[in-house]
Design a protein around this motif. Structure first.
Motif, PDB file in Angstrom:
ATOM      1  N   SER A  86       1.173  -1.126  -0.163  1.00 21.08           N
ATOM      2  CA  SER A  86      -0.183   0.068  -0.179  1.00 21.08           C
ATOM      3  C   SER A  86       1.217   1.089   0.025  1.00 21.08           C
ATOM      4  O   SER A  86       1.993   0.767   0.121  1.00 21.08           O
ATOM      5  CB  SER A  86      -1.025   0.369   1.624  1.00 21.08           C
ATOM      6  OG  SER A  86      -0.397  -0.115   2.675  1.00 21.08           O
ATOM      7  N   TRP A  87       0.406   2.490   0.073  1.00 23.91           N
ATOM      8  CA  TRP A  87       0.800   3.578   0.016  1.00 23.91           C
ATOM      9  C   TRP A  87       0.509   4.290   1.188  1.00 23.91           C
ATOM     10  O   TRP A  87      -0.542   4.199   2.013  1.00 23.91           O
ATOM     11  CB  TRP A  87       0.418   4.051  -1.129  1.00 23.91           C
ATOM     12  CG  TRP A  87       0.973   3.552  -3.036  1.00 23.91           C
ATOM     13  CD1 TRP A  87       0.234   3.094  -3.182  1.00 23.91           C
ATOM     14  CD2 TRP A  87       1.533   3.585  -2.781  1.00 23.91           C
ATOM     15  NE1 TRP A  87       0.294   2.392  -4.627  1.00 23.91           N
ATOM     16  CE2 TRP A  87       1.707   2.489  -4.045  1.00 23.91           C
ATOM     17  CE3 TRP A  87       3.481   3.898  -2.946  1.00 23.91           C
ATOM     18  CZ2 TRP A  87       2.661   2.551  -5.472  1.00 23.91           C
ATOM     19  CZ3 TRP A  87       4.261   3.801  -3.701  1.00 23.91           C
ATOM     20  CH2 TRP A  87       4.384   3.130  -5.074  1.00 23.91           C
ATOM     21  N   ASN A  88       1.750   5.781   1.857  1.00 24.52           N
ATOM     22  CA  ASN A  88       1.867   5.896   2.444  1.00 24.52           C
ATOM     23  C   ASN A  88       0.967   7.906   2.048  1.00 24.52           C
ATOM     24  O   ASN A  88       2.123   8.155   1.298  1.00 24.52           O
ATOM     25  CB  ASN A  88       3.572   6.694   3.263  1.00 24.52           C
ATOM     26  CG  ASN A  88       3.241   7.627   3.690  1.00 24.52           C
ATOM     27  OD1 ASN A  88       2.944   8.165   4.561  1.00 24.52           O
ATOM     28  ND2 ASN A  88       4.274   8.033   5.443  1.00 24.52           N
ATOM     29  N   VAL A  89       0.479   7.978   2.018  1.00 26.43           N
ATOM     30  CA  VAL A  89      -0.816   8.684   0.929  1.00 26.43           C
ATOM     31  C   VAL A  89       0.350  10.127   1.514  1.00 26.43           C
ATOM     32  O   VAL A  89       0.571  11.461   0.544  1.00 26.43           O
ATOM     33  CB  VAL A  89      -1.909   8.977   1.595  1.00 26.43           C
ATOM     34  CG1 VAL A  89      -2.295   9.902   0.849  1.00 26.43           C
ATOM     35  CG2 VAL A  89      -2.726   7.726   1.203  1.00 26.43           C
ATOM     36  N   SER A  90       0.687  10.361   2.635  1.00 22.69           N
ATOM     37  CA  SER A  90       1.101  11.594   2.841  1.00 22.69           C
ATOM     38  C   SER A  90       2.514  11.633   1.862  1.00 22.69           C
ATOM     39  O   SER A  90       3.020  13.361   1.639  1.00 22.69           O
ATOM     40  CB  SER A  90       1.672  12.119   4.350  1.00 22.69           C
ATOM     41  OG  SER A  90       0.102  12.162   4.891  1.00 22.69           O
ATOM     42  N   MET A  91       3.363  11.137   2.043  1.00 29.30           N
ATOM     43  CA  MET A  91       5.165  10.992   1.529  1.00 29.30           C
ATOM     44  C   MET A  91       4.215  11.029   0.310  1.00 29.30           C
ATOM     45  O   MET A  91       5.179  11.609  -0.658  1.00 29.30           O
ATOM     46  CB  MET A  91       5.204   9.304   2.016  1.00 29.30           C
ATOM     47  CG  MET A  91       6.097   9.625   3.910  1.00 29.30           C
ATOM     48  SD  MET A  91       7.817   8.026   3.313  1.00 29.30           S
ATOM     49  CE  MET A  91       8.849   8.576   2.894  1.00 29.30           C
ATOM     50  N   VAL A  92       3.466  10.232  -0.207  1.00 28.31           N
ATOM     51  CA  VAL A  92       3.263   9.888  -2.067  1.00 28.31           C
ATOM     52  C   VAL A  92       2.633  11.836  -2.134  1.00 28.31           C
ATOM     53  O   VAL A  92       3.439  12.008  -3.316  1.00 28.31           O
ATOM     54  CB  VAL A  92       1.974   9.307  -2.058  1.00 28.31           C
ATOM     55  CG1 VAL A  92       1.971   9.789  -3.338  1.00 28.31           C
ATOM     56  CG2 VAL A  92       2.391   7.884  -2.243  1.00 28.31           C
ATOM     57  N   ILE A  93       1.486  12.663  -1.478  1.00 25.61           N
ATOM     58  CA  ILE A  93       2.012  13.581  -1.481  1.00 25.61           C
ATOM     59  C   ILE A  93       3.147  14.883  -1.709  1.00 25.61           C
ATOM     60  O   ILE A  93       3.492  15.826  -2.657  1.00 25.61           O
ATOM     61  CB  ILE A  93       0.870  14.340  -0.675  1.00 25.61           C
ATOM     62  CG1 ILE A  93      -0.496  13.738  -1.058  1.00 25.61           C
ATOM     63  CG2 ILE A  93       0.369  15.663  -0.992  1.00 25.61           C
ATOM     64  CD1 ILE A  93      -1.588  13.564   0.364  1.00 25.61           C
ATOM     65  N   ALA A  94       4.080  14.592  -1.021  1.00 26.13           N
ATOM     66  CA  ALA A  94       5.236  15.516  -0.898  1.00 26.13           C
ATOM     67  C   ALA A  94       6.346  14.853  -1.700  1.00 26.13           C
ATOM     68  O   ALA A  94       6.677  16.344  -2.281  1.00 26.13           O
ATOM     69  CB  ALA A  94       5.058  15.270   0.792  1.00 26.13           C
ATOM     70  N   LYS A  95       6.061  13.257  -2.310  1.00 25.33           N
ATOM     71  CA  LYS A  95       7.902  13.314  -3.133  1.00 25.33           C
ATOM     72  C   LYS A  95       7.175  12.549  -4.053  1.00 25.33           C
ATOM     73  O   LYS A  95       8.393  12.332  -4.666  1.00 25.33           O
ATOM     74  CB  LYS A  95       8.499  12.404  -1.694  1.00 25.33           C
ATOM     75  CG  LYS A  95       9.337  13.358  -0.621  1.00 25.33           C
ATOM     76  CD  LYS A  95      10.147  12.607   0.026  1.00 25.33           C
ATOM     77  CE  LYS A  95      10.601  13.864   1.027  1.00 25.33           C
ATOM     78  NZ  LYS A  95      11.209  12.890   2.200  1.00 25.33           N
ATOM     79  N   GLY A  96       6.317  11.909  -4.215  1.00 21.83           N
ATOM     80  CA  GLY A  96       5.462  11.142  -4.905  1.00 21.83           C
ATOM     81  C   GLY A  96       5.581   9.697  -4.910  1.00 21.83           C
ATOM     82  O   GLY A  96       6.128   9.295  -3.769  1.00 21.83           O
TER      83      GLY A  96
END
Length: 336
Positions: A86-96
């Motif tokens: 799955s994905w860490n949504v906060s890190m995806v928003i910040a760094k892709g």
């Protein structure tokens, strides 16, 4: 060495120190499990509740790769994310999307480490989750389509040593049946209910001593009461085997684990609220309280057992049985 870790050592092994057994059961089950894990196929331990499937899976994982915590619990709510990533949504928003923002599942972590992943209650998970396991077991990799192909991080390959130990409850057959494709990727090892009185007595005695040490309880468990407990479960299993319908059987699987649970409940009650000594009355009360789960069906079965089996035996044999009978009757009267 894995077998020694699980089953303990014998004199013929010629070791300079004794290795205590951690799982009690037929040696062939453990050997078949080890051989399976040495191959490319997954291992599926199947059997009734309380037969020690999960404990054996945990021991095998710990013995082989020193880690038994990479586990997924199969439920109706388990999704592909639980066995893939799955994905860490906060890190995806910040760094892709990257490997840093990915949250690997226990199965993916096992693949990357070349370790063993565990899947508990496989038949309780949905067909979509089971289908996702097929590619993992056969292809030994997980694709990550969200990642850039040029980065080389879009595929996670399993390192040598990776395998999966799954468990399935034979009483849950029909909840979510395994597909033929998934069955072919597992070796099945069926773990039966322990019916040998000597083996069962060893298991119960071992777990009881462990319980007393863990809780620092100094309480004597008379061998006669252990015999009463073993005989009671043997009688109830015989009655269940002769029953014509499910309504005439206890809902309990009458496994060794449930037997240990009854004894544990009686010991703790005796220590904290009793006379700090285990009695037949307390044991009977724990037996009825633990096994009578349906009202009135299970209570009627327990009452029939007390009047039809325990009462005649208490008159013929005596010993702890009269007190056991009285305690069982009182427990049923309280629950009715």
């Amino acid at each position: 060495m894995v077998r020694l870790f699980v089953l303990g050592s014998e004199r013929s092994d010629g070791l300079d120190r004794e290795i205590a057994p951690k799982w009690f059961g037929d040696r062939s089950f453990v050997e078949r499990s080890i051989v399976t894990l040495a191959s490319d196929r997954g291992l599926l331990l199947i059997g009734d509740p309380g037969t020690g499937k999960s404990w054996l899976a945990e021991l095998l994982s710990a013995a082989i790769c020193r880690n038994s915590t990479l586990v997924v619990q199969g439920t109706a709510g388990t999704t592909e994310d639980h066995i893939k990533y799955s994905w860490n949504v906060s890190m995806v928003i910040a760094k892709g999307q990257s490997r840093h923002s990915m949250i690997p599942s226990p199965i993916m972590t096992a693949m990357e480490a070349g370790a063993i992943g565990r899947f508990e209650e496989l038949t309780r998970s949905t067909s979509d989750v089971q289908d996702a396991l097929i590619s993992i077991l056969s292809e030994k990799y997980i694709s990550v389509p969200e990642m850039d192909n040029d980065s080389g991080d879009n595929i996670v390959f399993a390192k040598p040593g990776f395998s999966i130990i799954a468990t399935a409850n034979s009483r849950d057959r029909g909840v979510n049946d395994l597909s033929s494709a998934l069955k072919r990727r597992f070796n099945f090892v069926r773990i039966p209910v322990v019916t040998n009185k000597k083996s069962e007595a060893e298991i119960v005695r071992f777990r009881t001593e462990e319980l007393l040490r863990r809780h620092r309880i100094e309480l004597d468990v008379p061998p006669t009461l252990l015999d009463v407990l073993l005989q009671s479960f043997a009688d109830l299993r015989t009655s269940a085997a002769a029953a014509g319908s499910d309504d005439e059987k206890l809902e309990s699987a009458l496994s060794t684990a449930e037997q240990i649970g009854v004894l544990e409940d009686a010991i703790l009650h005796s220590n904290f609220f009793g006379e700090r000594a285990l009695t037949a009355r307390t044991l009977a009360s724990s037996l009825v309280g633990s096994l009578a789960r349906r009202d009135p069906e299970d209570l009627a079965i327990m009452n029939k057992y007390l009047h039809g089996v325990v009462e005649p035996r208490s008159k013929e044999v005596g010993g702890s049985w009269p007190e056991f009978l009285e305690g069982g009757r009182d427990a049923i009267a309280t629950l009715s």
